[in-house]
Scaffold this active site. Structure first.
Site, PDB file in Angstrom:
ATOM      1  N   TYR A  50       0.811  -1.219   0.000  1.00 25.53           N
ATOM      2  CA  TYR A  50       0.000   0.000   0.000  1.00 25.53           C
ATOM      3  C   TYR A  50       0.847   1.272   0.000  1.00 25.53           C
ATOM      4  O   TYR A  50       0.406   2.309   0.491  1.00 25.53           O
ATOM      5  CB  TYR A  50      -0.956  -0.018   1.190  1.00 25.53           C
ATOM      6  CG  TYR A  50      -2.169  -0.923   0.983  1.00 25.53           C
ATOM      7  CD1 TYR A  50      -3.004  -0.756  -0.125  1.00 25.53           C
ATOM      8  CD2 TYR A  50      -2.490  -1.926   1.896  1.00 25.53           C
ATOM      9  CE1 TYR A  50      -4.114  -1.573  -0.326  1.00 25.53           C
ATOM     10  CE2 TYR A  50      -3.608  -2.743   1.708  1.00 25.53           C
ATOM     11  CZ  TYR A  50      -4.415  -2.553   0.593  1.00 25.53           C
ATOM     12  OH  TYR A  50      -5.528  -3.359   0.404  1.00 25.53           O
ATOM     13  N   THR A  92     -14.696   1.284  -4.471  1.00 26.00           N
ATOM     14  CA  THR A  92     -13.985   1.079  -3.206  1.00 26.00           C
ATOM     15  C   THR A  92     -14.948   1.077  -2.018  1.00 26.00           C
ATOM     16  O   THR A  92     -14.874   0.192  -1.152  1.00 26.00           O
ATOM     17  CB  THR A  92     -12.930   2.192  -3.008  1.00 26.00           C
ATOM     18  OG1 THR A  92     -12.065   2.200  -4.144  1.00 26.00           O
ATOM     19  CG2 THR A  92     -12.128   1.971  -1.735  1.00 26.00           C
ATOM     20  N   ARG A 103     -18.311  -5.992  -3.703  1.00 25.57           N
ATOM     21  CA  ARG A 103     -18.466  -5.002  -2.626  1.00 25.57           C
ATOM     22  C   ARG A 103     -19.907  -4.516  -2.536  1.00 25.57           C
ATOM     23  O   ARG A 103     -20.425  -4.266  -1.452  1.00 25.57           O
ATOM     24  CB  ARG A 103     -17.504  -3.837  -2.872  1.00 25.57           C
ATOM     25  CG  ARG A 103     -16.035  -4.220  -2.651  1.00 25.57           C
ATOM     26  CD  ARG A 103     -15.102  -3.203  -3.268  1.00 25.57           C
ATOM     27  NE  ARG A 103     -13.703  -3.396  -2.909  1.00 25.57           N
ATOM     28  CZ  ARG A 103     -12.707  -2.704  -3.435  1.00 25.57           C
ATOM     29  NH1 ARG A 103     -12.949  -1.781  -4.357  1.00 25.57           N
ATOM     30  NH2 ARG A 103     -11.450  -2.926  -3.053  1.00 25.57           N
ATOM     31  N   HIS A 116      -9.130  -7.038  -2.870  1.00 22.59           N
ATOM     32  CA  HIS A 116      -8.207  -6.141  -3.564  1.00 22.59           C
ATOM     33  C   HIS A 116      -7.976  -6.681  -4.964  1.00 22.59           C
ATOM     34  O   HIS A 116      -7.843  -7.886  -5.154  1.00 22.59           O
ATOM     35  CB  HIS A 116      -6.854  -6.082  -2.832  1.00 22.59           C
ATOM     36  CG  HIS A 116      -5.768  -5.436  -3.658  1.00 22.59           C
ATOM     37  ND1 HIS A 116      -5.561  -4.076  -3.671  1.00 22.59           N
ATOM     38  CD2 HIS A 116      -4.871  -5.964  -4.535  1.00 22.59           C
ATOM     39  CE1 HIS A 116      -4.575  -3.795  -4.518  1.00 22.59           C
ATOM     40  NE2 HIS A 116      -4.144  -4.918  -5.054  1.00 22.59           N
TER      41      HIS A 116
END
Ligand code: IDP
Ligand code: MG
Length: 148
Positions: A50, A92, A103, A116
């Site tokens: 990240y 996201t 999601r 991810h």
């Protein structure tokens, strides 16, 4: 255009027993699993993975989250796999992600969003290397595989 992309099933996927469900969606779509492992990310590995988010408000919390439990890491292969996976994941923020996406169907959180997927060819190359040695990526043909 055959591509490889890195997919992580994040700690909440394991905690919520959604590992099979999520892998199943990618399999049914036609993506091919060419590498897969379970691991517990170290702080150092999380910082590398990240690194583009270093300095952002959510960075420390993101590192705590991603290292809070084991994860499943996979390399998926297929035609334009990078964008296909990103679309299957959804936005996201789970609140904004469309129904029908992973999601959108299973997350109501901007951080705990289950999955991810690499966001570009450059990210995919860098991220795959972080999780897998070359010999861990399988080159094989599915029995019914037709590449067009
Ligand atoms: P992505 O996973 O959809 O590519 P990124 O913007 O790259 O989203 O962020 C990486 C991860 O950091 C997200 O998947 C999510 O877990 C977390 N994250 C992103 N934005 C926020 C935020 O505003 N608050 C808390 N966590 C966030
Ligand atoms: Mg990202």
């Amino acid at each position: 255009m055959k591509e490889k992309t890195l997919v992580l099933l994040k700690p909440d996927a394991l905690n919520r027993r959604l590992v099979g469900e999520i892998i199943s969606r990618f399999e049914k779509k036609g993506l091919k699993i060419v590498a897969m492992k379970m691991l517990w990310m170290s702080r150092e590995m999380a910082e590398k993975h990240y690194e583009v988010h270093r300095g952002k408000g959510f960075y420390e919390s993101l590192l705590d989250y991603i290292t809070s439990a084991p994860i499943i890491a996979m390399v998926l292969e297929g035609d334009r796999a990078i964008e296909v996976v990103r679309r299957m994941m959804g936005k996201t923020n789970g609140v904004e992600a469309e129904p029908g996406t992973i999601r959108g169907d299973y997350s109501l959180s901007v951080q705990n969003n289950l999955v991810h997927g690499s966001d570009s060819a450059e990210s995919a190359e860098r991220e795959i290397k972080l999780f897998f040695a070359p010999e861990e990526i399988m080159e094989y043909r599915l029995v019914d595989e037709i590449w067009i």
